[in-house]
Enzyme design. Structure first.
Site, mmCIF file in Angstrom:
data_model
loop_
_atom_site.group_PDB
_atom_site.id
_atom_site.type_symbol
_atom_site.label_atom_id
_atom_site.label_comp_id
_atom_site.label_asym_id
_atom_site.label_seq_id
_atom_site.Cartn_x
_atom_site.Cartn_y
_atom_site.Cartn_z
ATOM 1 N N LYS A 128 16.254 3.421 2.325
ATOM 2 C CA LYS A 128 15.096 3.735 1.465
ATOM 3 C C LYS A 128 14.337 4.939 2.037
ATOM 4 O O LYS A 128 13.876 5.809 1.288
ATOM 5 C CB LYS A 128 14.177 2.511 1.343
ATOM 6 N N GLU A 131 14.081 12.687 -1.913
ATOM 7 C CA GLU A 131 13.093 12.874 -2.997
ATOM 8 C C GLU A 131 12.148 14.046 -2.663
ATOM 9 O O GLU A 131 11.823 14.857 -3.533
ATOM 10 C CB GLU A 131 12.323 11.563 -3.142
ATOM 11 N N HIS A 146 16.281 7.979 1.221
ATOM 12 C CA HIS A 146 16.091 8.204 -0.218
ATOM 13 C C HIS A 146 14.793 8.974 -0.448
ATOM 14 O O HIS A 146 14.748 9.946 -1.197
ATOM 15 C CB HIS A 146 16.065 6.851 -0.940
ATOM 16 N N ASN A 147 13.728 8.540 0.206
ATOM 17 C CA ASN A 147 12.437 9.227 0.029
ATOM 18 C C ASN A 147 12.490 10.650 0.579
ATOM 19 O O ASN A 147 11.888 11.560 0.004
ATOM 20 C CB ASN A 147 11.316 8.439 0.708
ATOM 21 N N SER A 174 12.689 1.165 -4.805
ATOM 22 C CA SER A 174 12.259 2.472 -5.316
ATOM 23 C C SER A 174 12.064 2.412 -6.824
ATOM 24 O O SER A 174 12.697 1.626 -7.511
ATOM 25 C CB SER A 174 13.298 3.541 -4.995
HETATM 26 P P1 NDP Z 1 -0.910 -1.661 -1.234
HETATM 27 O O1 NDP Z 1 0.008 -0.980 -0.281
HETATM 28 O O2 NDP Z 1 -2.090 -0.944 -1.723
HETATM 29 O O3 NDP Z 1 -1.371 -3.044 -0.544
HETATM 30 C C1 NDP Z 1 -2.298 -3.892 -1.159
HETATM 31 C C2 NDP Z 1 -1.863 -5.333 -0.983
HETATM 32 O O4 NDP Z 1 -1.761 -5.666 0.407
HETATM 33 C C3 NDP Z 1 -2.882 -6.279 -1.585
HETATM 34 O O5 NDP Z 1 -2.200 -7.361 -2.161
HETATM 35 C C4 NDP Z 1 -3.672 -6.710 -0.349
HETATM 36 O O6 NDP Z 1 -4.319 -7.946 -0.495
HETATM 37 C C5 NDP Z 1 -2.564 -6.821 0.653
HETATM 38 N N1 NDP Z 1 -3.039 -6.816 2.032
HETATM 39 C C6 NDP Z 1 -3.554 -5.764 2.709
HETATM 40 N N2 NDP Z 1 -3.867 -6.142 3.968
HETATM 41 C C7 NDP Z 1 -3.565 -7.457 4.072
HETATM 42 C C8 NDP Z 1 -3.643 -8.401 5.127
HETATM 43 N N3 NDP Z 1 -4.090 -8.066 6.329
HETATM 44 N N4 NDP Z 1 -3.241 -9.667 4.868
HETATM 45 C C9 NDP Z 1 -2.764 -10.006 3.652
HETATM 46 N N5 NDP Z 1 -2.649 -9.154 2.622
HETATM 47 C C10 NDP Z 1 -3.042 -7.892 2.836
HETATM 48 O O7 NDP Z 1 -0.083 -2.234 -2.491
HETATM 49 P P2 NDP Z 1 1.081 -1.603 -3.354
HETATM 50 O O8 NDP Z 1 1.369 -2.611 -4.406
HETATM 51 O O9 NDP Z 1 0.825 -0.194 -3.757
HETATM 52 O O10 NDP Z 1 2.320 -1.527 -2.343
HETATM 53 C C11 NDP Z 1 2.824 -2.676 -1.693
HETATM 54 C C12 NDP Z 1 3.937 -2.244 -0.759
HETATM 55 O O11 NDP Z 1 4.964 -1.646 -1.519
HETATM 56 C C13 NDP Z 1 3.517 -1.195 0.273
HETATM 57 O O12 NDP Z 1 4.197 -1.434 1.489
HETATM 58 C C14 NDP Z 1 3.980 0.101 -0.340
HETATM 59 O O13 NDP Z 1 4.210 1.099 0.623
HETATM 60 C C15 NDP Z 1 5.272 -0.370 -1.003
HETATM 61 N N6 NDP Z 1 5.747 0.464 -2.103
HETATM 62 C C16 NDP Z 1 4.883 1.023 -2.973
HETATM 63 C C17 NDP Z 1 5.338 1.822 -4.013
HETATM 64 C C18 NDP Z 1 4.378 2.404 -4.981
HETATM 65 O O14 NDP Z 1 4.834 3.188 -5.835
HETATM 66 N N7 NDP Z 1 3.110 2.058 -4.917
HETATM 67 C C19 NDP Z 1 6.786 2.068 -4.192
HETATM 68 C C20 NDP Z 1 7.607 1.358 -3.281
HETATM 69 C C21 NDP Z 1 7.092 0.607 -2.267
HETATM 70 P P3 NDP Z 1 -5.846 -8.003 -1.071
HETATM 71 O O15 NDP Z 1 -5.708 -7.951 -2.554
HETATM 72 O O16 NDP Z 1 -6.341 -9.306 -0.572
HETATM 73 O O17 NDP Z 1 -6.576 -6.832 -0.490
#
Ligand code: NDP
Length: 488
Positions: free
Chosen positions: A188, A195, A191-192, A134
Site C-alpha cells: 500500500k 500515486e 502504491h501511494n 486504497s
Molecule cells: P482519521 O484518521 O481521521 O481518524 C479518526 C478516527 O480515529 C475516529 O474514529 C477517532 O475516534 C479514532 N481515534 C483517534 N484516536 C483514537 C484513540 N486514541 N483511541 C480510539 N480511537 C481513536 O479517520 P479516517 O477515517 O480518515 O482514516 C482512518 C484510517 O484510514 C487512517 O489510518 C487513515 O490514514 C486510513 N486511510 C484513510 C484514507 C482516506 O482517504 N481518508 C484512505 C485510506 C486509508 P473519535 O471519533 O472518538 O475521535
C-alpha cells in the site's frame, strides 16, 4: 447491552470516521452482519441514524459489548488514526479477544509497525492482519482495492469477505493475500508512492501544455479527456479533466487559478522514499514527485528566487519553444506515458526488493491485478503490467518487457524534445527529466560510477574492482601510485 449469547456479527469495525463508516456500510450492503464501535459514541449513533437501514448492524457503546457481539473467530477491523491511536485500540482489544481471533488494521500504517504488532499479537495467539486499503472514502463505500498481509490462516476467514466488498474488474476482485506480516502495508505504501509520481507527471504535463500552448485550463481539460480514450486511460487522468474544466463559483475564474500552489502530503510518499533508500532501489520518479511537493511549500525561498533571478535565468518565452502545437501535445502525451512506465517499473522493483528483504514472496502480477479497480491509480495499463509478469515472472524490469519497451522506444524522441523545450523555457519537469535520466543510465554501457570508485579509493581507501581482473584493489594515491590487491 449485548451479551455472549447475542454474538452474531461476522465482522466488526471500530473507528467510524469517514473510512470506517464507509467500510462498515459496504460490508453491511454486501450482506454481512457488522458490529460497530467508536471511541466517542456519537459517531456510532449517527451512523445508525443515517444508514442503519442499509444492512444488519450491531452497534455497541463499549469495547466489551462490541467484542461480545462477534461470532468466533472474531474479526475486528481497526480503522483509526495510524500510530499511537492504533496501538491504544489494539491494546484494549487484545485484553478482550481469545486465541484464534483476528485484528485487522486497515489504517495507513507504516509496515514496520505492522511487523512489530504482528509479532506481539502472534505471541498471544491472535492473528494480526495489516491491510492496505486504497480508494479513499468513495472506494471504502463502493469497493476499494484491498491489500491484506498477515497469515494464510487469517486470510482463509477474511478472504471471502474482502473479495466480496472489494472493487471487481472483469469479475476479478481487487483483493488478494499479499504476503505475511507487513507485506500488505508495504505494498500500500508503494502504491501511494506511485500515486505521487503519477500525479506529479500529470501536473508537469499540465504546466507544459498551459505555458507552451498559452491556452486555458478548459482547453487542456479537453486534451486530457482525449488522452483518456487511449493507453493513458486512468482515474487520475479522468479527474484531471474534471478539475481543469471546473470554474470557481465565487470568481468565475478557472478553479485551478484560485487554488494555492502548495501541495500537501500525509507522509506515505516520504515513507516510500525512505524505504527505497534503505533497500537501495532508485525510485527516482517517486522521489522527485515527493520533493516537488516539499519544494512547493517553501514559499519564502520561492519568492526570494523569483526576485533574485527575474530576467536573468536564461530562459526563453515558453511560446517560443513550441514550433508545432499539435506535435507538442503529442510529445507531451508520449513523455507522460513513458515517464509513467518508468515510475511503475521503479515501484514494482521496490516491491520486489521489499519482498526479498522480508521474505514475503509477493506476486507482482497479482498486485497489478488488484490495482486495476477501486484504488486511486486504477488504470487500463495495469492489465499490461499483469500480463508482463504473467509472461515472465522474474522480469528484470518492466521497462524491458516487450510491450513497455516498444512503448518507451516509440515515445523516446518526443520525451527528449519535451524535456529540451522545458529546460529552454525554464519550466521545471523534475519527474519527466529524472525518469528519462533513469532510462538513459540503465542503457549506458559505461557509467561514470568508475570515477566515483576512484575518488572514494583516493580519499578513503574504499577500494575498487577492475574490469579485467577478479579481486578487490587499492591504489596508493598519496604514495607511489602502485596498486595493491586487497583481501576483503
Ligand atoms: P482519521 O484518521 O481521521 O481518524 C479518526 C478516527 O480515529 C475516529 O474514529 C477517532 O475516534 C479514532 N481515534 C483517534 N484516536 C483514537 C484513540 N486514541 N483511541 C480510539 N480511537 C481513536 O479517520 P479516517 O477515517 O480518515 O482514516 C482512518 C484510517 O484510514 C487512517 O489510518 C487513515 O490514514 C486510513 N486511510 C484513510 C484514507 C482516506 O482517504 N481518508 C484512505 C485510506 C486509508 P473519535 O471519533 O472518538 O475521535
Amino acid at each position: 447491552m449485548t451479551t455472549q449469547a447475542d454474538a452474531r456479527a461476522q465482522i466488526g469495525v471500530t473507528g467510524l470516521s469517514v473510512m470506517g463508516r464507509n467500510l462498515a456500510r459496504n460490508l453491511a450492503r454486501n450482506g454481512f452482519t457488522v458490529a460497530l464501535h467508536n471511541r466517542s459514541v456519537e459517531r456510532t449513533r449517527s451512523l445508525m441514524a443515517e444508514h442503519g437501514d442499509e444492512g444488519d448492524f450491531v452497534p455497541s457503546e463499549s469495547m466489551e459489548e462490541f467484542v461480545a457481539s462477534l461470532t468466533r473467530p472474531r474479526a475486528v477491523i481497526v480503522m483509526v488514526k495510524a500510530g499511537a491511536a492504533t496501538d491504544a485500540v489494539i491494546e484494549e482489544l487484545t485484553g478482550l479477544l481469545e486465541p484464534g481471533d483476528i485484528v485487522i488494521d486497515c489504517g495507513n500504517t507504516h509496515y514496520t509497525d505492522t511487523i512489530r504488532r504482528e509479532k506481539d499479537l502472534a505471541a498471544k495467539g491472535l492473528h494480526f492482519v495489516g491491510t492496505g486499503v486504497s480508494g479513499g472514502e468513495e472506494g471504502a463505500l463502493n469497493g476499494p482495492s484491498i491489500m491484506p498481509g498477515g497469515s494464510v490462516e487469517a486470510y482463509r476467514t477474511l478472504g471471502p469477505i474482502f473479495e466480496k466488498i472489494a472493487a471487481q474488474v472483469d469479475g476479478v476482485p481487487c483483493a488478494v493475500h499479499v504476503g505475511p506480516d507487513g507485506a500488505g502495508h508495504f505494498v500500500k505504501m508503494v502504491h501511494n508512492g506511485i500515486e505521487y509520481a503519477d500525479m506529479q507527471l500529470i501536473a508537469e504535463s499540465y504546466d507544459l501544455l498551459r505555458s507552451g500552448l498559452g491556452v486555458s485550463p478548459g482547453h487542456i481539460a479537453a486534451i486530457f479527456r482525449e488522452w483518456n480514450r487511449g493507453e493513458l486511460e486512468s482515474f487520475l487522468i479522468e479527474i484531471t479533466a474534471d478539475v481543469l474544466s471546473h470554474e470557481d463559483r465565487s470568481t468565475g475564474k478557472p478553479f485551478i487559478d484560485v487554488v494555492a500552489d502548495r501541495a500537501e502530503q500525509k507522509g506515505t510518499g516520504r515513507w516510500t522514499v525512505q524505504s527505497a533508500l534503505d533497500l537501495g532501489i532508485p525510485i527516482t520518479g517517486i522521489a522527485e514527485a515527493t520533493f516537488a511537493r516539499s519544494l512547493s511549500g517553501h514559499v519564502d525561498q520561492r519568492q526570494a528566487a523569483q526576485r533574485t533571478f527575474e530576467g536573468r535565468a536564461g530562459d526563453v518565452d515558453p511560446a517560443g519553444v513550441v514550433e508545432d502545437p499539435k506535435q507538442f501535445v503529442e510529445d507531451v502525451r508520449n513523455a507522460l506515458y513513458a515517464s509513467k512506465i518508468v515510475a511503475y517499473a521503479q515501484g514494482f522493483d521496490h516491491i520486489q526488493a521489499g519482498s526479498e528483504e522480508y521474505g514475503w514472496d509477493i506476486d507482482r502480477g497479482a498486485m497489478a491485478t488488484i490495482w486495476r479497480g477501486g484504488c486511486i491509480i486504477r488504470a487500463r495499463f495495469l492489465d499490461r503490467i499483469r500480463a508482463a509478469y504473467e509472461e515472465t515472472p522474474g522480469l528484470e524490469s518492466l521497462l524491458v518487457a516487450p510491450y513497455f519497451a516498444d512503448a518507451v522506444a516509440a515515445g523516446v524522441e518526443s520525451w527528449r524534445r519535451v524535456i529540451a523545450a522545458a529546460v529552454r523555457a525554464g519550466i521545471p519537469t523534475p519527474t519527466f527529466s529524472s525518469s528519462l535520466a533513469y532510462l538513459d543510465a540503465l542503457r549506458r554501457p559505461r557509467l561514470p560510477a568508475a570515477l566515483i570508485q576512484c575518488l572514494r579509493d583516493d580519499f578513503g581507501a574504499h577500494t575498487y574492482q577492475r574490469v579485467d581482473r577478479e579481486g578487490t584493489f587499492h591504489t596508493l594515491w598519496a604514495g607511489d601510485m602502485s596498486e595493491q590487491r586487497v583481501d576483503k
